[in-house]
Design a protein around this motif. Structure first.
Motif, PDB file in Angstrom:
ATOM      1  N   THR A 190       4.066   1.125 -12.028  1.00  9.19           N
ATOM      2  CA  THR A 190       5.444   0.950 -11.559  1.00  9.19           C
ATOM      3  C   THR A 190       6.035  -0.377 -12.052  1.00  9.19           C
ATOM      4  N   LEU A 191       5.189  -1.407 -12.159  1.00 11.57           N
ATOM      5  CA  LEU A 191       5.674  -2.675 -12.702  1.00 11.57           C
ATOM      6  C   LEU A 191       6.053  -2.526 -14.174  1.00 11.57           C
ATOM      7  N   GLN A 192       5.240  -1.794 -14.914  1.00 12.21           N
ATOM      8  CA  GLN A 192       5.568  -1.546 -16.314  1.00 12.21           C
ATOM      9  C   GLN A 192       6.900  -0.816 -16.442  1.00 12.21           C
ATOM     10  N   GLU A 193       7.107   0.208 -15.639  1.00 15.57           N
ATOM     11  CA  GLU A 193       8.357   0.962 -15.685  1.00 15.57           C
ATOM     12  C   GLU A 193       9.550   0.096 -15.302  1.00 15.57           C
ATOM     13  N   LYS A 194       9.358  -0.793 -14.326  1.00 21.57           N
ATOM     14  CA  LYS A 194      10.447  -1.676 -13.918  1.00 21.57           C
ATOM     15  C   LYS A 194      10.834  -2.627 -15.039  1.00 21.57           C
ATOM     16  N   LEU A 195       9.850  -3.195 -15.716  1.00 22.55           N
ATOM     17  CA  LEU A 195      10.145  -4.128 -16.798  1.00 22.55           C
ATOM     18  C   LEU A 195      10.803  -3.423 -17.980  1.00 22.55           C
ATOM     19  N   GLU A 196      10.379  -2.210 -18.261  1.00 20.28           N
ATOM     20  CA  GLU A 196      10.955  -1.479 -19.394  1.00 20.28           C
ATOM     21  C   GLU A 196      12.356  -0.958 -19.105  1.00 20.28           C
ATOM     22  N   GLN A 197      12.792  -1.031 -17.845  1.00 23.54           N
ATOM     23  CA  GLN A 197      14.169  -0.667 -17.525  1.00 23.54           C
ATOM     24  C   GLN A 197      15.153  -1.761 -17.907  1.00 23.54           C
ATOM     25  N   LEU A 198      14.643  -2.970 -18.147  1.00 25.03           N
ATOM     26  CA  LEU A 198      15.514  -4.047 -18.609  1.00 25.03           C
ATOM     27  C   LEU A 198      16.023  -3.720 -20.003  1.00 25.03           C
ATOM     28  N   PRO A 199      17.309  -3.904 -20.276  1.00 23.42           N
ATOM     29  CA  PRO A 199      17.845  -3.541 -21.597  1.00 23.42           C
ATOM     30  C   PRO A 199      17.256  -4.373 -22.732  1.00 23.42           C
ATOM     31  N   GLU A 200      16.742  -5.574 -22.419  1.00 27.36           N
ATOM     32  CA  GLU A 200      16.194  -6.423 -23.478  1.00 27.36           C
ATOM     33  C   GLU A 200      14.759  -6.068 -23.848  1.00 27.36           C
ATOM     34  N   VAL A 201      14.079  -5.282 -23.015  1.00 25.95           N
ATOM     35  CA  VAL A 201      12.655  -5.006 -23.200  1.00 25.95           C
ATOM     36  C   VAL A 201      12.471  -3.658 -23.882  1.00 25.95           C
ATOM     37  N   GLU A 202      11.804  -3.686 -25.018  1.00 25.30           N
ATOM     38  CA  GLU A 202      11.479  -2.455 -25.730  1.00 25.30           C
ATOM     39  C   GLU A 202      10.209  -1.814 -25.165  1.00 25.30           C
ATOM     40  N   ARG A 203       9.208  -2.660 -24.878  1.00 26.75           N
ATOM     41  CA  ARG A 203       7.907  -2.169 -24.393  1.00 26.75           C
ATOM     42  C   ARG A 203       7.278  -3.245 -23.529  1.00 26.75           C
ATOM     43  N   ALA A 204       6.616  -2.823 -22.459  1.00 26.84           N
ATOM     44  CA  ALA A 204       5.940  -3.754 -21.552  1.00 26.84           C
ATOM     45  C   ALA A 204       4.484  -3.341 -21.397  1.00 26.84           C
ATOM     46  N   PHE A 205       3.611  -4.324 -21.349  1.00 24.75           N
ATOM     47  CA  PHE A 205       2.172  -4.103 -21.163  1.00 24.75           C
ATOM     48  C   PHE A 205       1.726  -4.907 -19.946  1.00 24.75           C
ATOM     49  N   VAL A 206       1.089  -4.224 -19.006  1.00 20.31           N
ATOM     50  CA  VAL A 206       0.645  -4.866 -17.768  1.00 20.31           C
ATOM     51  C   VAL A 206      -0.876  -4.802 -17.700  1.00 20.31           C
ATOM     52  N   HIS A 207      -1.493  -5.974 -17.606  1.00 18.75           N
ATOM     53  CA  HIS A 207      -2.951  -6.073 -17.480  1.00 18.75           C
ATOM     54  C   HIS A 207      -3.285  -6.497 -16.062  1.00 18.75           C
ATOM     55  N   ILE A 208      -4.227  -5.801 -15.458  1.00 15.25           N
ATOM     56  CA  ILE A 208      -4.608  -6.064 -14.061  1.00 15.25           C
ATOM     57  C   ILE A 208      -5.978  -6.720 -14.032  1.00 15.25           C
ATOM     58  N   ASP A 209      -6.097  -7.785 -13.240  1.00 18.14           N
ATOM     59  CA  ASP A 209      -7.372  -8.498 -13.097  1.00 18.14           C
ATOM     60  C   ASP A 209      -7.585  -8.821 -11.634  1.00 18.14           C
ATOM     61  N   PHE A 210      -8.809  -9.303 -11.300  1.00 16.74           N
ATOM     62  CA  PHE A 210      -9.118  -9.654  -9.917  1.00 16.74           C
ATOM     63  C   PHE A 210      -9.308 -11.164  -9.738  1.00 16.74           C
ATOM     64  N   GLU A 211      -9.233 -11.941 -10.818  1.00 15.50           N
ATOM     65  CA  GLU A 211      -9.293 -13.403 -10.739  1.00 15.50           C
ATOM     66  C   GLU A 211      -8.597 -13.977 -11.971  1.00 15.50           C
ATOM     67  N   PHE A 212      -8.318 -15.291 -11.922  1.00 17.57           N
ATOM     68  CA  PHE A 212      -7.539 -15.901 -13.006  1.00 17.57           C
ATOM     69  C   PHE A 212      -8.177 -17.187 -13.522  1.00 17.57           C
TER      70      PHE A 212
END
Length: 222
Positions: A190-212
């Motif tokens: 859903t985050l990917q779809e939200k970002l790709e709804q922005l007119p400036e964004v052609e493609r969005a990639f979301v990586h999920i992790d459990f620590e940083f």
């Protein structure tokens, strides 16, 4: 023609004579001017029409039409200076052969051509080499990500870079370690779809992790 070269021109350079002495009579001149005016008018109408669209390709056509309008107009003015219309709208008392217009006109058109297309080249180069998005746009992405879901614990990475006329976005978010896979997948999708709804964004990639605290998985290739 005065310097023959039998290696490149076996029969001489006499065939250049018609090209060098190409002239038009008054009727042909009027036809030529009428055609140039008609073409310039059509180009102007197409420029105005294409500027109504937001598509970058169509707007590129508008820029090309504008360039043709300017160069045709300058060329048409120089051609007017060359003629002596006794019964027409313009009656010039001197010949273009003795004026500076014929000498500087082509240079002005050439300089305009170089400057116009140089700016276009520079703009397109920046859009093709993966240049980063401005800080304001990155801040906008960060705001959308952080407010996307209450389970997002941390934002590890937010990138956006040019690839054509739009941006590619790369996002790394941290979710709870014990979160079920289906729930984590839904948040990321859903985050990917939200970002790709922005007119400036052609493609969005979301990586999920459990620590940083780990080092980045992807290193830049040299």
């Amino acid at each position: 023609m005065r310097k023959p070269n039998h290696f490149y021109y076996p029969i001489g350079k006499n065939r250049m004579q018609p090209v060098r002495e190409l002239k038009m009579n008054h009727e042909q001149e009027m036809w030529m001017i009428g055609i140039m005016v008609a073409v310039t008018a059509v180009k102007f109408i197409l420029m105005v029409y294409c500027r109504r669209f937001k598509n970058e390709i169509v707007r590129a056509y508008a820029q090309d039409h504008l360039f043709d309008v300017v160069t045709n107009s300058v060329g048409l003015q120089l051609q007017f200076l060359q003629f002596d219309f006794t019964g027409g709208l313009i009656n010039w008392s001197y010949n273009i052969q003795s004026s500076y217009s014929k000498r500087i006109g082509p240079y002005l058109i050439a300089l305009y051509t170089i400057s116009t297309w140089a700016r276009t080249v520079i703009e397109n180069v920046w859009s093709l080499i993966g240049r980063t998005a401005p800080p304001e746009f990155l801040a906008k992405l960060t705001y959308l990500i952080w407010n996307h879901h209450e389970e997002i614990q941390h934002i590890d990475t937010v990138r956006a870079y040019t690839l054509g006329s739009h941006y590619f976005a790369e996002v790394d978010i941290v979710l709870p370690e014990d979160m079920p896979l289906n729930q984590a997948h839904n948040i990321g999708e859903t985050l990917q779809e939200k970002l790709e709804q922005l007119p400036e964004v052609e493609r969005a990639f979301v990586h999920i992790d459990f620590e940083f605290t780990h080092r980045p998985e992807h290193k830049t290739k040299v």
